[in-house]
Design a protein around this motif. Structure first.
Motif, PDB file in Angstrom:
ATOM      1  N   SER A  53      15.902 -55.957 -43.962  1.00 21.29           N
ATOM      2  CA  SER A  53      15.587 -54.550 -43.739  1.00 21.29           C
ATOM      3  C   SER A  53      14.769 -53.949 -44.886  1.00 21.29           C
ATOM      4  CB  SER A  53      16.876 -53.743 -43.540  1.00 21.29           C
ATOM      5  OG  SER A  53      17.791 -53.981 -44.596  1.00 21.29           O
ATOM      6  N   SER A  54      14.787 -54.605 -46.062  1.00 26.98           N
ATOM      7  CA  SER A  54      14.002 -54.124 -47.198  1.00 26.98           C
ATOM      8  C   SER A  54      12.545 -54.551 -47.125  1.00 26.98           C
ATOM      9  CB  SER A  54      14.591 -54.647 -48.510  1.00 26.98           C
ATOM     10  OG  SER A  54      14.465 -56.061 -48.570  1.00 26.98           O
ATOM     11  N   GLY A  55      12.258 -55.532 -46.231  1.00 23.59           N
ATOM     12  CA  GLY A  55      10.863 -55.915 -46.048  1.00 23.59           C
ATOM     13  C   GLY A  55      10.536 -57.384 -46.266  1.00 23.59           C
ATOM     14  N   TRP A  56      11.366 -58.112 -47.053  1.00 25.36           N
ATOM     15  CA  TRP A  56      11.005 -59.517 -47.285  1.00 25.36           C
ATOM     16  C   TRP A  56      11.342 -60.372 -46.084  1.00 25.36           C
ATOM     17  CZ3 TRP A  56      15.015 -62.822 -46.781  1.00 25.36           C
ATOM     18  CH2 TRP A  56      16.292 -62.395 -47.159  1.00 25.36           C
ATOM     19  N   SER A  57      10.622 -61.475 -45.963  1.00 25.03           N
ATOM     20  CA  SER A  57      10.814 -62.387 -44.841  1.00 25.03           C
ATOM     21  C   SER A  57      10.906 -63.821 -45.345  1.00 25.03           C
ATOM     22  CB  SER A  57       9.696 -62.238 -43.822  1.00 25.03           C
ATOM     23  OG  SER A  57       8.436 -62.470 -44.416  1.00 25.03           O
ATOM     24  N   ASN A  58      11.425 -64.683 -44.466  1.00 29.77           N
ATOM     25  CA  ASN A  58      11.650 -66.076 -44.803  1.00 29.77           C
ATOM     26  C   ASN A  58      11.321 -66.921 -43.585  1.00 29.77           C
ATOM     27  OD1 ASN A  58      12.759 -68.310 -46.365  1.00 29.77           O
ATOM     28  ND2 ASN A  58      14.478 -68.240 -44.938  1.00 29.77           N
ATOM     29  N   TYR A  59      10.678 -68.078 -43.810  1.00 31.92           N
ATOM     30  CA  TYR A  59      10.270 -68.946 -42.711  1.00 31.92           C
ATOM     31  C   TYR A  59      10.730 -70.381 -42.942  1.00 31.92           C
ATOM     32  CZ  TYR A  59       6.988 -65.219 -41.433  1.00 31.92           C
ATOM     33  OH  TYR A  59       6.424 -64.027 -41.059  1.00 31.92           O
ATOM     34  N   ALA A  60      11.013 -71.069 -41.861  1.00 29.64           N
ATOM     35  CA  ALA A  60      11.215 -72.514 -41.934  1.00 29.64           C
ATOM     36  C   ALA A  60       9.873 -73.163 -42.275  1.00 29.64           C
ATOM     37  CB  ALA A  60      11.731 -73.045 -40.608  1.00 29.64           C
ATOM     38  N   ASP A  61       9.919 -74.241 -43.029  1.00 32.33           N
ATOM     39  CA  ASP A  61       8.676 -74.916 -43.421  1.00 32.33           C
ATOM     40  C   ASP A  61       7.851 -75.331 -42.207  1.00 32.33           C
ATOM     41  OD1 ASP A  61      10.076 -76.645 -46.326  1.00 32.33           O
ATOM     42  OD2 ASP A  61       9.256 -74.627 -46.095  1.00 32.33           O
ATOM     43  N   SER A  62       8.524 -75.695 -41.128  1.00 32.95           N
ATOM     44  CA  SER A  62       7.832 -76.211 -39.944  1.00 32.95           C
ATOM     45  C   SER A  62       6.996 -75.158 -39.221  1.00 32.95           C
ATOM     46  CB  SER A  62       8.841 -76.812 -38.972  1.00 32.95           C
ATOM     47  OG  SER A  62       9.775 -75.843 -38.561  1.00 32.95           O
ATOM     48  N   VAL A  63       7.244 -73.879 -39.510  1.00 33.16           N
ATOM     49  CA  VAL A  63       6.511 -72.823 -38.796  1.00 33.16           C
ATOM     50  C   VAL A  63       5.630 -71.986 -39.717  1.00 33.16           C
ATOM     51  CG1 VAL A  63       8.363 -72.726 -37.092  1.00 33.16           C
ATOM     52  CG2 VAL A  63       8.286 -71.026 -38.938  1.00 33.16           C
TER      53      VAL A  63
END
Length: 117
Positions: A53-63
């Protein structure tokens, strides 16, 4: 009780694009993480992408580099733009919200994404 309604799944050829959307109702904690997970046949559920909700995001390496997660103006929505889809992306995609104060963890019903020629 949190309710999550997913939309946007379907079938597409390799290299194509799809956008998943999830609308949430009943979220209490302003500090939370919304995201997408997926489960392919015979495999465990895995993280695709999350957005705090603060704005940061995280992704799996595969995507990374192919998928983009966003939380539009209304914080109880989360979208997943999926580009350059591969057959390995075929799975049921689930919307999730984790409320960080109450630790309440809620899941949607899932939406099928099929990538095939």
């Amino acid at each position: 009780q949190v309710q999550l309604v997913e939309s946007g799944g379907g079938s597409v050829q390799p290299g194509g694009s799809l956008k998943l959307s999830c609308a949430a109702s009943g979220i209490i904690d302003a500090v939370n993480v919304m995201g997408w997970y997926r489960q392919a046949p015979g495999k465990e559920r895995e993280l695709v992408a999350t957005a705090h909700s603060s704005g940061w995001s995280n992704y799996a390496d595969s995507v990374k580099g192919r998928f983009t997660i966003s939380r539009p103006f209304r914080m109880d929505f989360v979208d997943l733009q999926m580009d350059n889809l591969e057959p390995e992306d075929t799975a049921v995609y689930y919307c999730n919200v984790l409320e960080l104060q109450s630790r309440r963890d809620s899941w949607g019903q899932g939406t099928q994404v099929t990538v095939s020629s």
